[in-house]
Design a protein around this motif. Structure first.
Motif, mmCIF file in Angstrom:
data_model
loop_
_atom_site.group_PDB
_atom_site.id
_atom_site.type_symbol
_atom_site.label_atom_id
_atom_site.label_comp_id
_atom_site.label_asym_id
_atom_site.label_seq_id
_atom_site.Cartn_x
_atom_site.Cartn_y
_atom_site.Cartn_z
ATOM 1 N N LEU A 1 70.216 73.912 48.498
ATOM 2 C CA LEU A 1 69.088 74.543 49.184
ATOM 3 C C LEU A 1 69.514 75.757 50.001
ATOM 4 O O LEU A 1 68.784 76.206 50.894
ATOM 5 N N ASP A 2 70.692 76.276 49.691
ATOM 6 C CA ASP A 2 71.144 77.564 50.215
ATOM 7 C C ASP A 2 71.274 77.612 51.738
ATOM 8 O O ASP A 2 71.032 78.646 52.368
ATOM 9 N N TYR A 3 71.644 76.485 52.349
ATOM 10 C CA TYR A 3 72.012 76.519 53.760
ATOM 11 C C TYR A 3 73.385 77.180 53.879
ATOM 12 O O TYR A 3 74.184 77.154 52.929
ATOM 13 N N VAL A 4 73.665 77.742 55.043
ATOM 14 C CA VAL A 4 74.968 78.371 55.252
ATOM 15 C C VAL A 4 76.078 77.360 55.032
ATOM 16 O O VAL A 4 77.074 77.633 54.367
ATOM 17 N N ASP A 5 75.875 76.159 55.577
ATOM 18 C CA ASP A 5 76.823 75.071 55.391
ATOM 19 C C ASP A 5 76.122 73.768 55.749
ATOM 20 O O ASP A 5 74.933 73.745 56.103
ATOM 21 N N GLN A 6 76.851 72.662 55.673
ATOM 22 C CA GLN A 6 76.271 71.346 55.957
ATOM 23 C C GLN A 6 75.804 71.238 57.404
ATOM 24 O O GLN A 6 74.779 70.620 57.694
ATOM 25 N N SER A 7 76.552 71.849 58.323
ATOM 26 C CA SER A 7 76.167 71.800 59.738
ATOM 27 C C SER A 7 74.830 72.506 59.971
ATOM 28 O O SER A 7 73.987 72.037 60.752
ATOM 29 N N HIS A 8 74.640 73.621 59.286
ATOM 30 C CA HIS A 8 73.374 74.345 59.391
ATOM 31 C C HIS A 8 72.219 73.462 58.924
ATOM 32 O O HIS A 8 71.173 73.359 59.588
ATOM 33 N N MET A 9 72.388 72.785 57.810
ATOM 34 C CA MET A 9 71.358 71.889 57.294
ATOM 35 C C MET A 9 71.080 70.764 58.290
ATOM 36 O O MET A 9 69.918 70.435 58.561
ATOM 37 N N SER A 10 72.123 70.188 58.842
ATOM 38 C CA SER A 10 71.962 69.061 59.764
ATOM 39 C C SER A 10 71.224 69.476 61.030
ATOM 40 O O SER A 10 70.371 68.742 61.535
ATOM 41 N N ARG A 11 71.522 70.662 61.529
ATOM 42 C CA ARG A 11 70.840 71.143 62.738
ATOM 43 C C ARG A 11 69.354 71.347 62.482
ATOM 44 O O ARG A 11 68.506 70.914 63.274
ATOM 45 N N ASP A 12 69.034 72.009 61.375
ATOM 46 C CA ASP A 12 67.624 72.237 61.034
ATOM 47 C C ASP A 12 66.895 70.910 60.827
ATOM 48 O O ASP A 12 65.759 70.728 61.286
ATOM 49 N N PHE A 13 67.545 69.996 60.134
ATOM 50 C CA PHE A 13 66.925 68.709 59.807
ATOM 51 C C PHE A 13 66.653 67.902 61.081
ATOM 52 O O PHE A 13 65.560 67.365 61.263
ATOM 53 N N THR B 1 69.449 62.949 62.319
ATOM 54 C CA THR B 1 70.311 63.687 61.409
ATOM 55 C C THR B 1 70.037 63.246 59.969
ATOM 56 O O THR B 1 69.454 62.177 59.735
ATOM 57 N N PRO B 2 70.456 64.037 58.989
ATOM 58 C CA PRO B 2 70.283 63.614 57.592
ATOM 59 C C PRO B 2 70.912 62.261 57.306
ATOM 60 O O PRO B 2 70.328 61.439 56.579
ATOM 61 N N ARG B 3 72.070 62.001 57.873
ATOM 62 C CA ARG B 3 72.728 60.715 57.621
ATOM 63 C C ARG B 3 71.916 59.561 58.215
ATOM 64 O O ARG B 3 71.747 58.508 57.594
ATOM 65 N N GLN B 4 71.406 59.747 59.429
ATOM 66 C CA GLN B 4 70.570 58.712 60.046
ATOM 67 C C GLN B 4 69.291 58.518 59.250
ATOM 68 O O GLN B 4 68.790 57.398 59.123
ATOM 69 N N PHE B 5 68.756 59.594 58.717
ATOM 70 C CA PHE B 5 67.532 59.529 57.915
ATOM 71 C C PHE B 5 67.738 58.663 56.684
ATOM 72 O O PHE B 5 66.909 57.817 56.344
ATOM 73 N N THR B 6 68.843 58.852 55.993
ATOM 74 C CA THR B 6 69.094 58.083 54.771
ATOM 75 C C THR B 6 69.457 56.642 55.066
ATOM 76 O O THR B 6 69.141 55.739 54.288
ATOM 77 N N GLN B 7 70.094 56.390 56.206
ATOM 78 C CA GLN B 7 70.574 55.042 56.507
ATOM 79 C C GLN B 7 69.562 54.190 57.252
ATOM 80 O O GLN B 7 69.588 52.972 57.138
ATOM 81 N N GLY B 8 68.671 54.805 58.000
ATOM 82 C CA GLY B 8 67.802 53.971 58.833
ATOM 83 C C GLY B 8 66.403 54.488 59.027
ATOM 84 O O GLY B 8 65.762 54.171 60.019
ATOM 85 N N HIS B 9 65.872 55.300 58.071
ATOM 86 C CA HIS B 9 64.548 55.861 58.284
ATOM 87 C C HIS B 9 63.464 54.802 58.348
ATOM 88 O O HIS B 9 62.462 54.979 59.026
ATOM 89 N N VAL B 10 63.652 53.675 57.681
ATOM 90 C CA VAL B 10 62.618 52.621 57.696
ATOM 91 C C VAL B 10 62.423 52.075 59.100
ATOM 92 O O VAL B 10 61.332 51.672 59.487
ATOM 93 N N ALA B 11 63.485 52.118 59.908
ATOM 94 C CA ALA B 11 63.407 51.568 61.256
ATOM 95 C C ALA B 11 62.463 52.362 62.150
ATOM 96 O O ALA B 11 61.839 51.815 63.049
#
Length: 287
Positions: free
Chosen positions: A246-258, A265-275
């Motif tokens: 998705l053409d983010y500058v890097d992974q950190s850029h994506m994580s900040r926007d997300f 964070t993206p990781r929290q979203f994938t691991q615990g979004h149901v909560a």
């Protein structure tokens, strides 16, 4: 017949009518038995993304994430029907739900709510108002359709009839919205302005009035929605791969926007979004 039974009858009727079921982030975030999204009649699909129904009646909260769209929401309890218009949020919002109530909603496509309501989208950003203060379409007819098993089958017809009387006209701004969506938000706004054919100032004013957020913010939200879809896809992809896709500058850029938009964070979203996204979540649509 209870409101719960009425909405269930509506879902069954739509299934019998061979209405296509939508799979979206909303489906990922909510149990299938509690939440259903349904495509409208083909003649309405330029204006309405989908209908959603939550007949569970459970209490809790609905977590709204930015999606660039506006919803007309009905809350049904026994023979009472209340309604509100919810503008698009620019950050995560947790909305309390009332116990023992069923919910039905219309998700308008970005910018297309203008054909059905009076306020500009800009007035609704991060805000909600009582529906009768905003809607041009008859809410009495819609409420009756939700409270009557036979009337519910005519819901598509109510919206089609309304549009036939108003004859909505396409505008250049619709092309701008579609261009941003087609590029998954990864496009320079200068390119969109050039396609639009007016000054940057005129473009930004019209886009804000029509969509409720600036073109740049809408592009950011669109890219965020695609990020969420990739994060929850069946085939799991590394975060670095999604950032590059998705053409983010890097992974950190994506994580900040997300995190700014989703509250996690993206990781929290994938691991615990149901909560944190409980049983009625309906804040995005598959394009």
């Amino acid at each position: 017949m209870s409101a719960h039974q009425v909405l269930l009858c509506f879902i069954i009727w739509l299934a019998i009518a061979n209405v296509t079921h939508l799979l979206s982030i909303a489906d990922i975030m909510a149990p299938q038995s509690e939440y259903t999204t349904i495509r409208p009649n083909p003649s309405l699909r330029d204006f309405v993304s989908h209908y959603w129904v939550s007949p569970s009646g459970s209490d809790g909260v609905y977590t709204a994430l930015p999606d660039g769209a506006i919803d007309l929401v009905f809350q049904v309890h026994n023979t009472d029907c209340n309604s509100w218009v919810y503008g698009t949020p620019t950050a995560r919002i947790d909305i309390p739900l009332q116990p023992h109530c069923s919910y039905f909603g219309i998700r308008f496509k970005p910018g297309q709510n203008r054909h059905f309501m009076q306020p500009s989208a800009r007035e609704l950003t991060d805000n909600s108002i009582v529906a009768h203060e905003a809607m041009d379409v008859s809410l009495n007819q819609i409420s009756e359709a939700l409270l009557c098993a036979d009337g519910a089958m005519l819901f598509d017809e109510l919206l089609k009839s309304y549009l036939n009387k108003r004859l909505p006209e396409p505008q250049r701004i619709d092309d701008a919205i579609r261009l941003i969506e087609a590029h998954r938000g990864v496009i320079r706004i200068r390119e969109v302005v050039d396609m639009f054919g007016q000054s940057r100032r005129q473009f930004e004013r019209i886009f804000l009035e029509t969509v409720s957020v600036s073109a740049k913010t809408f592009a950011t939200i669109t890219r965020f929605q695609h990020t969420a879809q990739l994060l929850t896809a069946t085939q799991k992809l590394p975060l670095s791969h999604i950032a590059a896709e998705l053409d983010y500058v890097d992974q950190s850029h994506m994580s900040r926007d997300f995190k700014r938009l989703a509250g996690v964070t993206p990781r929290q979203f994938t691991q615990g979004h149901v909560a944190f996204l409980q049983d009625v979540c309906f804040d995005s649509d598959e394009q």
